[in-house]
Design a protein around this motif. Sequence first.
Motif, PDB file in Angstrom:
ATOM      1  N   ILE A  74      -1.187 -13.014  -3.672  1.00 37.46           N
ATOM      2  CA  ILE A  74      -1.036 -12.447  -5.010  1.00 37.46           C
ATOM      3  C   ILE A  74       0.461 -12.247  -5.251  1.00 37.46           C
ATOM      4  CG2 ILE A  74      -1.722 -10.565  -6.524  1.00 37.46           C
ATOM      5  CD1 ILE A  74      -3.740  -9.806  -4.246  1.00 37.46           C
TER       6      ILE A  74
ATOM      7  N   ARG B 266       0.843  -8.306 -12.085  1.00 37.29           N
ATOM      8  CA  ARG B 266       0.414  -9.543 -11.407  1.00 37.29           C
ATOM      9  C   ARG B 266       1.032 -10.720 -12.165  1.00 37.29           C
ATOM     10  NH1 ARG B 266      -4.896  -9.001  -7.913  1.00 37.29           N
ATOM     11  NH2 ARG B 266      -4.748  -6.768  -7.594  1.00 37.29           N
TER      12      ARG B 266
ATOM     13  N   THR C 196      -1.361 -10.330   0.328  1.00 31.35           N
ATOM     14  CA  THR C 196      -2.813 -10.519   0.318  1.00 31.35           C
ATOM     15  C   THR C 196      -3.431  -9.260  -0.295  1.00 31.35           C
ATOM     16  OG1 THR C 196      -3.047  -9.486   2.473  1.00 31.35           O
ATOM     17  CG2 THR C 196      -2.692 -11.861   2.459  1.00 31.35           C
ATOM     18  N   GLU C 197      -4.728  -9.308  -0.576  1.00 34.55           N
ATOM     19  CA  GLU C 197      -5.400  -8.117  -1.135  1.00 34.55           C
ATOM     20  C   GLU C 197      -5.266  -6.931  -0.176  1.00 34.55           C
ATOM     21  OE1 GLU C 197      -6.661  -7.240  -3.957  1.00 34.55           O
ATOM     22  OE2 GLU C 197      -7.050  -9.101  -5.028  1.00 34.55           O
ATOM     23  N   VAL C 198      -5.376  -7.214   1.126  1.00 38.88           N
ATOM     24  CA  VAL C 198      -5.292  -6.133   2.120  1.00 38.88           C
ATOM     25  C   VAL C 198      -3.869  -5.562   2.166  1.00 38.88           C
ATOM     26  CG1 VAL C 198      -5.515  -5.584   4.582  1.00 38.88           C
ATOM     27  CG2 VAL C 198      -7.205  -7.056   3.472  1.00 38.88           C
ATOM     28  N   GLN C 199      -2.876  -6.446   2.152  1.00 38.76           N
ATOM     29  CA  GLN C 199      -1.480  -5.976   2.140  1.00 38.76           C
ATOM     30  C   GLN C 199      -1.175  -5.167   0.880  1.00 38.76           C
ATOM     31  OE1 GLN C 199       0.385  -9.822   2.616  1.00 38.76           O
ATOM     32  NE2 GLN C 199       0.974  -9.398   4.732  1.00 38.76           N
ATOM     33  N   LEU C 200      -1.809  -5.551  -0.229  1.00 43.64           N
ATOM     34  CA  LEU C 200      -1.566  -4.831  -1.486  1.00 43.64           C
ATOM     35  C   LEU C 200      -2.023  -3.373  -1.372  1.00 43.64           C
ATOM     36  CD1 LEU C 200      -0.766  -4.549  -4.433  1.00 43.64           C
ATOM     37  CD2 LEU C 200      -2.897  -5.683  -5.090  1.00 43.64           C
ATOM     38  N   LEU C 201      -3.139  -3.168  -0.688  1.00 43.35           N
ATOM     39  CA  LEU C 201      -3.629  -1.791  -0.494  1.00 43.35           C
ATOM     40  C   LEU C 201      -2.585  -0.952   0.236  1.00 43.35           C
ATOM     41  CD1 LEU C 201      -7.321  -2.456   0.625  1.00 43.35           C
ATOM     42  CD2 LEU C 201      -6.526  -1.666  -1.620  1.00 43.35           C
TER      43      LEU C 201
ATOM     44  N   ARG D 156       0.678  -0.466  -1.966  1.00 39.54           N
ATOM     45  CA  ARG D 156       0.476   0.537  -3.016  1.00 39.54           C
ATOM     46  C   ARG D 156       0.557   1.945  -2.428  1.00 39.54           C
ATOM     47  NH1 ARG D 156      -4.453  -0.921  -4.477  1.00 39.54           N
ATOM     48  NH2 ARG D 156      -3.987  -2.321  -6.206  1.00 39.54           N
TER      49      ARG D 156
END
Lengths: 97, 97
Positions: free
Chosen positions: A2, A71, A45-50, A53
Amino acid sequence: MIDLLITYDVSTLTEAGRKRLRRVARICVAHGQRVQNSVFEVSVTEVQLLALRERLLQAMDVTEDSVCIYRLRQPREKFVESYGLDRYTDFSEPLIL
Amino acid sequence: MIDLLITYDVSTLTEAGRKRLRRVARICVAHGQRVQNSVFEVSVTEVQLLALRERLLQAMDVTEDSVCIYRLRQPREKFVESYGLDRYTDFSEPLIL
């Protein structure tokens, strides 16, 4: 991945503000690059974004600062224009040093 | 309409820099709003974009400042997150004053 643009609004008139900006910069640069003093382009990645944030929320002062996460569209060259000092480096292309 | 994010990097340590920021803010706010001190979300037509780009280039100091123009994704609520102080107002929704 992302692609995100992170803009961080913080007063750098105080040492505490400058310190928070340095901390936020460190967090963001781990996943991308600093394109302006308080603007970062990152890929996660989605996990890294968590995690990203969460770390940003811990580093900022929510009563004084502002963080926006956009985004981005791809390909970058089609959707971004920049003028003046340009700090962006395309690391996916061969670098000529 | 084209939705853009305009980020303007300028040193506000000098009066000249602060003046350029005020000028850039006026140009951008004519087409949208200031979401952070030097970050603006604007909506323009292709023709307005030509004029906006031209005015920004005239207002900035290309040897000292940086302007990035990102084409944003829609709908906004799906692609933007913000934390802390949030200056954004959705003028397409009824305003409760």
